[in-house]
Design a protein around this motif. Sequence first.
Motif, PDB file in Angstrom:
ATOM      1  N   SER A  17      -7.464  -4.634  -1.504  1.00 44.98           N
ATOM      2  CA  SER A  17      -6.245  -4.173  -2.178  1.00 44.98           C
ATOM      3  C   SER A  17      -6.140  -4.672  -3.609  1.00 44.98           C
ATOM      4  CB  SER A  17      -5.010  -4.623  -1.380  1.00 44.98           C
ATOM      5  OG  SER A  17      -4.834  -3.860  -0.221  1.00 44.98           O
ATOM      6  N   ASN A  50       1.399  -6.281   0.811  1.00 42.31           N
ATOM      7  CA  ASN A  50       1.376  -5.084   1.657  1.00 42.31           C
ATOM      8  C   ASN A  50       0.153  -5.084   2.564  1.00 42.31           C
ATOM      9  OD1 ASN A  50       2.482  -2.260   2.234  1.00 42.31           O
ATOM     10  ND2 ASN A  50       0.383  -1.802   1.624  1.00 42.31           N
ATOM     11  N   HIS A  51      -0.982  -5.552   2.045  1.00 39.60           N
ATOM     12  CA  HIS A  51      -2.200  -5.594   2.861  1.00 39.60           C
ATOM     13  C   HIS A  51      -2.055  -6.611   3.995  1.00 39.60           C
ATOM     14  CE1 HIS A  51      -6.720  -4.761   2.914  1.00 39.60           C
ATOM     15  NE2 HIS A  51      -6.448  -5.437   4.015  1.00 39.60           N
ATOM     16  N   LEU A  54      -0.108  -4.950   6.530  1.00 39.70           N
ATOM     17  CA  LEU A  54      -0.972  -3.994   7.228  1.00 39.70           C
ATOM     18  C   LEU A  54      -1.796  -4.680   8.308  1.00 39.70           C
ATOM     19  CD1 LEU A  54      -2.679  -1.375   7.632  1.00 39.70           C
ATOM     20  CD2 LEU A  54      -4.014  -2.081   5.626  1.00 39.70           C
ATOM     21  N   SER A 132       0.073   2.192   5.412  1.00 37.25           N
ATOM     22  CA  SER A 132      -0.165   0.897   6.045  1.00 37.25           C
ATOM     23  C   SER A 132       0.530   0.811   7.401  1.00 37.25           C
ATOM     24  CB  SER A 132       0.338  -0.233   5.142  1.00 37.25           C
ATOM     25  OG  SER A 132      -0.377  -0.271   3.930  1.00 37.25           O
TER      26      SER A 132
END
Length: 336
Positions: A17, A50-51, A54, A132
């Motif tokens: 990311s 955000n990753h 996820l 995600s």
Amino acid sequence: MLMVWWTAIRYHFTPSSFLPSILGGVTAWALTGLFNQWFFFLAALGVTINHIALNLTDDYFDYHASVDRNSYINASPYSGGSGTLTGGKIKHTHMRLVFVLAYLATIGIGLYLCVVQTWWILAFGLLGMGSSYFYTAPPIRYGYRGLGEISQLINFSFTIGMGSYVVQTISFSWKVFWILLPLGFMMFAMIIINEIPDRTDDAPAGKKTLVVRFGAKNAVLFYGVAMMVAFMIILLLPIFNMASFWIYLSFLTLPWAVRAFCILRKQISDIIRLAPANLLTIRIHNLTGILMIIACLIQGLQNQREFQPAIFAIILLAAFYLPAAVSIFFKKNDRQ
């Protein structure tokens, strides 16, 4: 407990990311001279959080779908989830709370950038976050329908990298699209090779990845084609005046790609002996991204004649990447 959560977030996958985010930002500076350090940092931070969300989301919903139930005894550390839920190390309610908080933090960063820069960022943010969450979350669960790999190709190149470029310039660029695309194809290859050991868990749970749908032998073909296309695009970038010839630094990782492909072909049915190819693929993606960033920084120095943006980008890259580098480049995994 901190080490358990470190295992759960699987930080060694987050460069997928923040590397395209940093590449998009430094490309904006190299091509246009526009560079806001604060926005640059926030873009990289937002996609990293955000990753992490996820990774936790995938673990949570795969666990509840009875996928990866045996991952905590899986011989490969690069597939099958973190094993923290299946091993009883983290309560599923705690994991859900953490990924919800991570998504909220991402939303906060995105909305701030929308207000101070452009509302176009909202489109990139919604696409990235939606992809995600619904990768494994019902009712969409598109990762269970053979669409996850294509989504990763798009999101881990165009969505993230172009989003970072737009944050700086409030504009779009086809040059940047093609510069970012090799990382997307390498991400596609990484997902494919990581799904190979998972296929025995995925198929009974109804998770129809490309590997489950087309079989392991075809997965070898997908992997090889994705890597070949990635390096072919890099080869063509300077020829079509989309990047400087410094981008050819990225070919330093080509021997690793050949080696990983050979291991994959030979050890496709042996999870333990396949693991070095999984690790090599992560290294290929990461080092290629770093070398592309360095190439764009050199181009920026030549075009803009200023050092501060380049120094800041290098410091930020080091700060984000060094925690991941420990497990990616200093992990012993020599069995082939």
